[in-house]
Design a protein around this motif. Sequence first.
Motif, mmCIF file in Angstrom:
data_model
loop_
_atom_site.group_PDB
_atom_site.id
_atom_site.type_symbol
_atom_site.label_atom_id
_atom_site.label_comp_id
_atom_site.label_asym_id
_atom_site.label_seq_id
_atom_site.Cartn_x
_atom_site.Cartn_y
_atom_site.Cartn_z
ATOM 1 N N ALA A 117 1.350 -1.138 -0.156
ATOM 2 C CA ALA A 117 0.109 0.290 -0.048
ATOM 3 C C ALA A 117 1.053 1.005 0.305
ATOM 4 C CB ALA A 117 -0.736 0.187 1.222
ATOM 5 N N ARG A 118 0.071 2.637 -0.574
ATOM 6 C CA ARG A 118 0.791 3.910 -0.619
ATOM 7 C C ARG A 118 1.380 4.394 0.466
ATOM 8 N NH1 ARG A 118 -2.638 6.467 -5.156
ATOM 9 N NH2 ARG A 118 -2.446 5.305 -7.090
ATOM 10 N N GLN A 119 0.484 3.672 1.762
ATOM 11 C CA GLN A 119 1.188 4.678 3.673
ATOM 12 C C GLN A 119 1.990 3.196 3.354
ATOM 13 O OE1 GLN A 119 -1.922 3.325 1.927
ATOM 14 N NE2 GLN A 119 -3.721 4.087 2.624
ATOM 15 N N PHE A 120 2.865 2.971 3.151
ATOM 16 C CA PHE A 120 4.007 2.058 3.236
ATOM 17 C C PHE A 120 5.298 2.801 2.220
ATOM 18 C CE2 PHE A 120 0.953 -1.298 5.285
ATOM 19 C CZ PHE A 120 1.283 -0.706 6.689
ATOM 20 N N ILE A 121 4.674 3.806 1.530
ATOM 21 C CA ILE A 121 6.483 4.036 0.486
ATOM 22 C C ILE A 121 7.706 4.299 1.184
ATOM 23 C CG2 ILE A 121 6.904 5.555 -1.231
ATOM 24 C CD1 ILE A 121 3.932 4.998 -2.044
ATOM 25 N N GLU A 122 7.434 5.066 2.152
ATOM 26 C CA GLU A 122 8.472 5.888 3.142
ATOM 27 C C GLU A 122 9.433 5.122 3.962
ATOM 28 O OE1 GLU A 122 7.391 9.453 4.255
ATOM 29 O OE2 GLU A 122 7.128 10.609 2.578
ATOM 30 N N ASP A 123 8.328 3.693 4.295
ATOM 31 C CA ASP A 123 9.279 3.019 5.428
ATOM 32 C C ASP A 123 9.050 1.245 5.878
ATOM 33 O OD1 ASP A 123 6.427 3.250 6.658
ATOM 34 O OD2 ASP A 123 7.187 4.129 8.388
ATOM 35 N N ARG A 124 8.904 0.894 4.213
ATOM 36 C CA ARG A 124 8.345 -0.162 4.376
ATOM 37 C C ARG A 124 9.136 -1.403 5.412
ATOM 38 N NH1 ARG A 124 7.976 -1.151 -0.751
ATOM 39 N NH2 ARG A 124 5.628 -0.050 -0.761
ATOM 40 N N ASP A 125 10.564 -1.387 4.486
ATOM 41 C CA ASP A 125 11.438 -2.114 5.323
ATOM 42 C C ASP A 125 11.339 -2.215 6.205
ATOM 43 O OD1 ASP A 125 11.693 -3.239 2.511
ATOM 44 O OD2 ASP A 125 13.712 -1.809 2.573
ATOM 45 N N GLU A 126 11.331 -0.933 7.824
ATOM 46 C CA GLU A 126 12.074 -0.811 9.023
ATOM 47 C C GLU A 126 10.625 -1.072 9.874
ATOM 48 O OE1 GLU A 126 12.127 1.611 6.176
ATOM 49 O OE2 GLU A 126 13.977 3.212 7.401
ATOM 50 N N VAL A 127 9.365 -1.265 8.325
ATOM 51 C CA VAL A 127 7.794 -1.531 8.674
ATOM 52 C C VAL A 127 7.506 -2.985 9.654
ATOM 53 C CG1 VAL A 127 5.718 -1.952 8.792
ATOM 54 C CG2 VAL A 127 6.251 0.082 8.372
ATOM 55 N N ILE A 128 8.452 -3.932 8.198
ATOM 56 C CA ILE A 128 8.450 -5.326 8.102
ATOM 57 C C ILE A 128 10.096 -5.848 9.385
ATOM 58 C CG2 ILE A 128 9.568 -6.746 6.619
ATOM 59 C CD1 ILE A 128 8.823 -5.180 4.404
ATOM 60 N N LYS A 129 10.389 -4.842 9.660
ATOM 61 C CA LYS A 129 11.881 -5.132 10.465
ATOM 62 C C LYS A 129 11.564 -5.291 11.989
ATOM 63 C CE LYS A 129 16.311 -4.489 11.912
ATOM 64 N NZ LYS A 129 15.679 -4.356 14.054
ATOM 65 N N ARG A 130 10.244 -4.268 12.188
ATOM 66 C CA ARG A 130 10.060 -4.382 13.491
ATOM 67 C C ARG A 130 8.701 -5.142 14.038
ATOM 68 N NH1 ARG A 130 9.003 1.354 12.647
ATOM 69 N NH2 ARG A 130 6.812 1.464 11.724
ATOM 70 N N ALA A 131 8.350 -6.193 12.317
ATOM 71 C CA ALA A 131 7.071 -7.296 12.746
ATOM 72 C C ALA A 131 7.954 -9.034 13.045
ATOM 73 C CB ALA A 131 6.167 -6.969 11.461
ATOM 74 N N PHE A 132 8.956 -8.489 12.426
ATOM 75 C CA PHE A 132 10.129 -9.594 12.998
ATOM 76 C C PHE A 132 10.583 -9.193 13.670
ATOM 77 C CE2 PHE A 132 11.286 -9.985 7.885
ATOM 78 C CZ PHE A 132 10.250 -10.471 7.796
ATOM 79 N N ASP A 133 11.240 -8.081 14.347
ATOM 80 C CA ASP A 133 11.880 -7.847 15.954
ATOM 81 C C ASP A 133 10.112 -8.479 17.231
ATOM 82 O OD1 ASP A 133 13.803 -7.605 15.029
ATOM 83 O OD2 ASP A 133 13.504 -5.003 15.315
ATOM 84 N N THR A 134 9.314 -8.448 16.867
ATOM 85 C CA THR A 134 7.697 -8.652 17.532
ATOM 86 C C THR A 134 7.323 -9.825 17.437
ATOM 87 O OG1 THR A 134 7.242 -6.485 16.966
ATOM 88 C CG2 THR A 134 5.868 -7.688 18.027
ATOM 89 N N GLY A 135 8.127 -10.941 16.534
ATOM 90 C CA GLY A 135 7.315 -12.238 16.048
ATOM 91 C C GLY A 135 6.798 -12.497 15.699
ATOM 92 N N VAL A 136 6.501 -12.331 14.395
ATOM 93 C CA VAL A 136 6.193 -12.234 13.275
ATOM 94 C C VAL A 136 6.927 -12.035 11.921
ATOM 95 C CG1 VAL A 136 4.502 -10.830 11.553
ATOM 96 C CG2 VAL A 136 3.984 -9.766 14.313
ATOM 97 N N HIS A 137 6.731 -13.574 12.171
ATOM 98 C CA HIS A 137 7.698 -13.551 11.204
ATOM 99 C C HIS A 137 7.650 -13.874 9.823
ATOM 100 C CE1 HIS A 137 10.929 -13.871 14.459
ATOM 101 N NE2 HIS A 137 10.256 -14.993 15.231
ATOM 102 N N TYR A 138 6.098 -14.192 10.182
ATOM 103 C CA TYR A 138 5.634 -14.746 8.157
ATOM 104 C C TYR A 138 4.174 -13.735 7.569
ATOM 105 C CZ TYR A 138 8.156 -19.417 9.094
ATOM 106 O OH TYR A 138 8.795 -19.996 9.525
ATOM 107 N N MET A 139 4.132 -13.310 6.535
ATOM 108 C CA MET A 139 2.989 -12.671 6.218
ATOM 109 C C MET A 139 2.612 -13.083 4.063
ATOM 110 S SD MET A 139 4.822 -8.800 6.475
ATOM 111 C CE MET A 139 5.837 -9.184 7.985
ATOM 112 N N VAL A 140 1.852 -12.746 4.624
ATOM 113 C CA VAL A 140 1.410 -13.160 2.701
ATOM 114 C C VAL A 140 0.471 -11.210 2.417
ATOM 115 C CG1 VAL A 140 -0.459 -13.729 1.663
ATOM 116 C CG2 VAL A 140 0.479 -14.847 3.463
ATOM 117 N N VAL A 141 1.283 -10.784 1.635
ATOM 118 C CA VAL A 141 1.404 -9.382 0.554
ATOM 119 C C VAL A 141 0.062 -9.610 -0.078
ATOM 120 C CG1 VAL A 141 1.813 -7.585 0.097
ATOM 121 C CG2 VAL A 141 3.769 -8.956 1.511
ATOM 122 N N VAL A 142 -0.802 -9.105 0.347
ATOM 123 C CA VAL A 142 -2.332 -9.201 -1.110
ATOM 124 C C VAL A 142 -2.031 -8.662 -1.978
ATOM 125 C CG1 VAL A 142 -4.193 -9.606 -1.529
ATOM 126 C CG2 VAL A 142 -3.658 -10.026 1.625
#
Length: 258
Positions: free
Chosen positions: A12-37
């Motif tokens: 989504a456009r809402q993640f254009i500027e910090d997508r990689d940081e958001v994904i890293k935050r997920a991994f760090d929280t224990g969210v190791h898997y996701m499906v991007v739709v």
Amino acid sequence: MMLFDTHVHMNARQFIEDRDEVIKRAFDTGVHYMVVVGFDRETIPLAIEIAEQYETIYAAVGWHPVDAIDMTDDDLAWIEELSSHPKVVAIGEMGLDYHWDKSPKDVQKEVFRKQIQLAKKVNMPIIIHNREATEDIIQILEEEDAKEVGGIMHCYNDSVQYVQQCLDMNFYISLGGPVTFKNAPLPKEVAAEVPMDRLLVETDAPFLAPHPNRGKRNEPAYVKLVAEKIAEIRGISFEEISENTTKNAFTLFGLDVK
């Protein structure tokens, strides 16, 4: 502890500027898997691109019902072609949306049926978007024998009375942010009733952020808040919810547990 966000729009456009940081935050929280739709010409290529960049991120490709009127036969052929990509695990999101009136109902139904037929052809599960259209969706799923591939009732926000029909058609029930909302009784009732082996969690980020982040941009790390709330409702441990919903996602998407 390992969580699987089964429905996220990191494209989504809402993640254009910090997508990689958001994904890293997920991994760090224990969210190791996701499906991007991906759900239209703009978001589908980016969903696959993101999945290619991360070993534990996968993609789904389909056509959103709100934009059904824009879908061509070429788009359907394109989705079929992309379904063979090694990181694509589902067809969708697809379904019916009677809240917005951009696409006429008959067009939505036709596009929905075509995508179910495609999913059966390529033998992949489907991801269902439903807004104010439950009975029509169930009827179409039954008429098209969607049970053959099954899938996910994404961000389920309907009555418990329909849950068994969905389970009987080989569908999993996925719950998101609304299960944490004080004024949303339906997801809480469903969270208490769905069999553990048919339950999934998701964020639908950047939309539907769970409490206490409601109204802000959602992100996959927040799926932990959804899982914690379901554990509270069911009176079991967060670890049990985490373990089972992750195992269910691996089963549905045909992935090898790592």
